[in-house]
Design a protein around this motif. Structure first.
Motif, PDB file in Angstrom:
ATOM      1  N   LEU A 108      42.995  40.313  36.713  1.00 35.91           N
ATOM      2  CA  LEU A 108      41.560  40.563  36.557  1.00 35.91           C
ATOM      3  C   LEU A 108      41.062  41.568  37.594  1.00 35.91           C
ATOM      4  O   LEU A 108      40.339  42.518  37.257  1.00 35.91           O
ATOM      5  CB  LEU A 108      40.790  39.252  36.693  1.00 35.91           C
ATOM      6  CG  LEU A 108      39.264  39.377  36.749  1.00 35.91           C
ATOM      7  CD1 LEU A 108      38.726  40.001  35.467  1.00 35.91           C
ATOM      8  CD2 LEU A 108      38.618  38.031  37.023  1.00 35.91           C
ATOM      9  N   VAL A 109      41.436  41.364  38.858  1.00 36.47           N
ATOM     10  CA  VAL A 109      40.974  42.257  39.911  1.00 36.47           C
ATOM     11  C   VAL A 109      41.509  43.668  39.693  1.00 36.47           C
ATOM     12  O   VAL A 109      40.769  44.657  39.843  1.00 36.47           O
ATOM     13  CB  VAL A 109      41.387  41.715  41.297  1.00 36.47           C
ATOM     14  CG1 VAL A 109      41.057  42.723  42.392  1.00 36.47           C
ATOM     15  CG2 VAL A 109      40.683  40.392  41.575  1.00 36.47           C
ATOM     16  N   ALA A 110      42.776  43.787  39.306  1.00 40.23           N
ATOM     17  CA  ALA A 110      43.350  45.115  39.051  1.00 40.23           C
ATOM     18  C   ALA A 110      42.639  45.804  37.891  1.00 40.23           C
ATOM     19  O   ALA A 110      42.347  47.008  37.946  1.00 40.23           O
ATOM     20  CB  ALA A 110      44.849  44.985  38.757  1.00 40.23           C
ATOM     21  N   ALA A 111      42.336  45.052  36.845  1.00 37.66           N
ATOM     22  CA  ALA A 111      41.625  45.629  35.705  1.00 37.66           C
ATOM     23  C   ALA A 111      40.233  46.084  36.110  1.00 37.66           C
ATOM     24  O   ALA A 111      39.763  47.156  35.699  1.00 37.66           O
ATOM     25  CB  ALA A 111      41.548  44.616  34.569  1.00 37.66           C
ATOM     26  N   PHE A 112      39.571  45.289  36.954  1.00 31.83           N
ATOM     27  CA  PHE A 112      38.214  45.648  37.341  1.00 31.83           C
ATOM     28  C   PHE A 112      38.190  46.913  38.192  1.00 31.83           C
ATOM     29  O   PHE A 112      37.237  47.698  38.116  1.00 31.83           O
ATOM     30  CB  PHE A 112      37.551  44.483  38.085  1.00 31.83           C
ATOM     31  CG  PHE A 112      36.109  44.730  38.391  1.00 31.83           C
ATOM     32  CD1 PHE A 112      35.183  44.897  37.368  1.00 31.83           C
ATOM     33  CD2 PHE A 112      35.667  44.810  39.705  1.00 31.83           C
ATOM     34  CE1 PHE A 112      33.844  45.140  37.655  1.00 31.83           C
ATOM     35  CE2 PHE A 112      34.337  45.043  39.984  1.00 31.83           C
ATOM     36  CZ  PHE A 112      33.423  45.212  38.962  1.00 31.83           C
TER      37      PHE A 112
END
Length: 445
Positions: free
Chosen positions: A270-274
């Protein structure tokens, strides 16, 4: 009705919302409900949190009693040990482990026995017609079975969680020969009804316990109209001074997750996608807001802070827990909701029903094929990459952001119509009918 529900308000455990809604629904339908729940000192001292606002939403006609629980498995303070445990700690541990093997194989077994004792005292004053037990913990199932053996009162089991199936690996939760298998067979054999939160879990159990399959039904989780307001425009993209409805909407679009953050969720993805989302030209000022508790106890919060990237300039903000009675404000102030879930095809998650009722765009961030997809299918504002690849998730998030900016009232109304089929009163009606049939003697319902 005797309702065996360890996690009952003011507990903040994830299953408490189903328990609260079930008890309230039955009270409204004319049932005289007595709930046996966890002792408050356990919720406060061991789990470390209470939601007093949620407790205020319990129907006042419901009687709540709290049988005691022996805290052997949780007590870490040597000063609180009894004399025998202080003097012979290894012997005390071996005796406790033996009791788990020979008795009920769960740390909550003492609460189950105390619940039976309390239930028998209440039963002598005024007879119960039926018992409903919800798990976990599954000591409530053992208590329902024992109460039935002693009184003949029929019981129904509500599997809001799985006992012998590991929902995160799709593998058995216990090795062959573990006493949990024996106890599950035992309590299912005499149950007058067995309830599951989705069809996949019902099918798994029906395959293993075919003699009980005709007594199994699906009662999904749902959302509570009294706690979730009708969808409203987000102040950021729909309020005065913004360009809602066009591509030039004001920056600062808010992605949001509401719920308990756990170690089994795909947080890094999730953090990488954001971060990829923030590299998008018109989303550089976007925020990802995390609302809820970090883990189920304070011990694991440091790890989750690190995994969420809360210590760097990532655009991820942790805003803390939200009382159940205030969640509607979070939905009103969020543009795109992130459905972050761990687990396998047997996982639905109770939070997804609230998400639907918000009328907001929803982005799935979970492994493909989980049971929640059956609930999301047909929701007009669902965005999913069907993958945990950060680039694919980022594309879904960007598409959802565009939809949020261009959202029309007709789209939100269509989203709410999809959600309406999961309103609590509707989804709980079959369970209430089954319980009423047991009391009337008509087992065909």
């Amino acid at each position: 009705m005797l309702y065996l529900s360890f996690y009952f308000p003011p507990s903040r455990a994830s299953g408490v919302y189903r328990a609260r809604a079930t008890a309230n629904h039955l009270a409204i339908r004319g049932w005289d409900v007595t709930a046996l729940a966890a002792p408050l000192d356990f919720l406060r001292d061991v789990l470390g949190s209470l939601d007093t606002d949620l407790a205020a939403t319990v129907d006042p006609r419901i009687r709540v009693e709290r049988p005691p629980l022996h805290r052997f498995a949780w007590e870490k303070d040597l000063r609180r040990y009894g004399r025998f445990r202080r003097t012979f700690p290894r012997s005390a541990q071996k005796l406790y482990q033996l009791s788990q093997r020979l008795g009920f194989p769960e740390h909550y077994a003492s609460w189950g026995l105390a619940a039976v004792a309390r239930g028998l005292r209440l039963h002598r004053r005024r007879r119960f017609d039926v018992v409903l037990a919800t798990g976990n913990p599954f000591a409530s199932f053992g208590a329902a079975w024992l109460f039935h053996r002693l009184t003949g009162v029929p019981y129904v089991l509500d599997y809001r969680d799985s006992w012998t199936l590991d929902l995160f690996t799709n593998e058995p939760a216990f090795p062959p020969g573990h006493p949990a298998w024996r106890w599950e067979r035992r309590v299912l054999a005499r149950a007058s009804g067995v309830v599951f939160v989705n069809q996949a879990l019902r099918d798994w159990h029906a395959e293993r316990y075919p003699a009980v399959a005709d007594r199994m039904l699906v009662v999904p989780n749902g959302w509570d109209p009294e706690l979730i307001a009708a969808p409203v425009d987000s102040p950021q993209i729909g309020g005065p001074g913004t360009a809602a409805g066009g591509a030039d909407a004001a920056p600062g679009l808010r992605f949001g997750y509401l719920g308990t953050v756990t170690r089994v969720q795909p947080l890094e993805e999730l953090v990488a996608a954001f971060q990829l989302v923030r590299a998008h030209g018109d989303l550089t000022d976007a925020e990802l807001r995390i609302h809820g508790h970090l883990g189920f106890s304070p011990a694991g919060s440091a790890e989750l802070v690190s995994r969420l990237g809360l210590t760097g300039d990532t655009g991820v903000r942790y805003l803390g827990p939200v009382a159940k009675t205030e969640v509607h404000t979070v939905y009103a102030e969020t543009d795109v909701l992130i459905f972050l879930a761990g687990g396998s095809r047997y996982v639905t998650s109770g939070k997804i029903f609230e998400y639907l009722a918000s009328g907001r765009p929803i982005v799935s961030v979970h492994a493909p094929g989980i049971a929640a997809e059956e609930v999301l299918a047909g929701y007009p504002l669902w965005f999913t990459a069907r993958s945990l690849d950060p680039a694919a998730v980022a594309r879904s998030m960007v598409a959802a952001a565009r939809a949020a900016r261009e959202l029309e009232p007709e789209q939100r109304a269509a989203a709410r119509r999809h959600a309406d089929r999961y309103a609590r009163e509707l989804v709980l009606s079959p369970l209430e009918a089954r319980l009423r049939a047991l009391v009337s003697g008509d087992r065909r319902t």
